[in-house]
Design a protein around this motif. Sequence first.
Motif, PDB file in Angstrom:
ATOM      1  N   ALA A 185      77.192  76.183 -49.100  1.00 15.64           N
ATOM      2  CA  ALA A 185      77.389  76.073 -47.653  1.00 15.64           C
ATOM      3  C   ALA A 185      77.030  74.690 -47.137  1.00 15.64           C
ATOM      4  O   ALA A 185      77.702  74.130 -46.257  1.00 15.64           O
ATOM      5  CB  ALA A 185      76.553  77.138 -46.953  1.00 15.64           C
ATOM      6  N   ALA A 186      75.963  74.109 -47.707  1.00 17.65           N
ATOM      7  CA  ALA A 186      75.526  72.791 -47.260  1.00 17.65           C
ATOM      8  C   ALA A 186      76.551  71.713 -47.632  1.00 17.65           C
ATOM      9  O   ALA A 186      76.820  70.790 -46.850  1.00 17.65           O
ATOM     10  CB  ALA A 186      74.171  72.459 -47.879  1.00 17.65           C
ATOM     11  N   SER A 187      77.136  71.848 -48.823  1.00 22.19           N
ATOM     12  CA  SER A 187      78.105  70.842 -49.273  1.00 22.19           C
ATOM     13  C   SER A 187      79.420  70.946 -48.513  1.00 22.19           C
ATOM     14  O   SER A 187      80.204  69.983 -48.467  1.00 22.19           O
ATOM     15  CB  SER A 187      78.366  71.006 -50.767  1.00 22.19           C
ATOM     16  N   ALA A 188      79.673  72.107 -47.895  1.00 22.81           N
ATOM     17  CA  ALA A 188      80.917  72.305 -47.155  1.00 22.81           C
ATOM     18  C   ALA A 188      80.857  71.697 -45.763  1.00 22.81           C
ATOM     19  O   ALA A 188      81.878  71.574 -45.080  1.00 22.81           O
ATOM     20  CB  ALA A 188      81.236  73.794 -47.062  1.00 22.81           C
ATOM     21  N   LEU A 189      79.655  71.339 -45.309  1.00 25.33           N
ATOM     22  CA  LEU A 189      79.498  70.754 -43.974  1.00 25.33           C
ATOM     23  C   LEU A 189      79.977  69.318 -43.930  1.00 25.33           C
ATOM     24  O   LEU A 189      79.855  68.576 -44.874  1.00 25.33           O
ATOM     25  CB  LEU A 189      78.019  70.847 -43.560  1.00 25.33           C
TER      26      LEU A 189
END
Length: 225
Positions: A221-225
């Motif tokens: 989820a963090a890398s998708a931001l």
Amino acid sequence: MTDAISIDVWSDIACPWCYIGKRNLEKGLADAASDDDAPVTTVTFHSFELSPDTPVDFEGDEIDFLAGHKGMPRDQVSQMLSNVTGVAANAGLEYRFDLLRHTNTVKAHELLHFAKQAGRQHDMAERLMSAYFTEGRHVGRIDDLVDLATEIGLDGDAVRDALENERHLPDVRADQAQAQAYGINGVPFFVIDGKYGVSGAQPPEAFAQIARQVWAERRSAASAL
């Protein structure tokens, strides 16, 4: 920086599966901690009373209590305790039901909340469960609880004052209300990141797996931001 995974554990000091679950959780998290990208976790213990009507000084042993409380034949209770003792041994715990002193645990739960404020909740939970299941110590009376608290370095006078004045009883009741809201009717029960529920004393591998899974979800989820 990814936030730590919250692991909220509802348990009772007098629950044999809760101590086993605690140990298995610790082993599972220790295993996951060896990963290159190790999950970061915070574990918080919450109050659940299995038998709130139990007297502080119960007359009889654990077989007497369970036979009376659950209406089970004494032979069946004895076999059940033998089975639990075996499972505990596999988790590295030496249960002594022959020494165990059954009691009301509400004061022990109040003490856990006191210890939480002092940053020593994990140490206090371990001390209480060890005292109860392996040492035959009394964990229902204030004097005995003060002794156990001082053994881990807490201030005895402050502990006594908090217990005598029921300072943390509202915290115990708040935990129990949250358990009811979650639909928890048995312990141990683990709530992972506020969204995954794990019931029972699962093996260490299960705890390691879910910690890794949630951590991977966080990273994704963090890398998708």
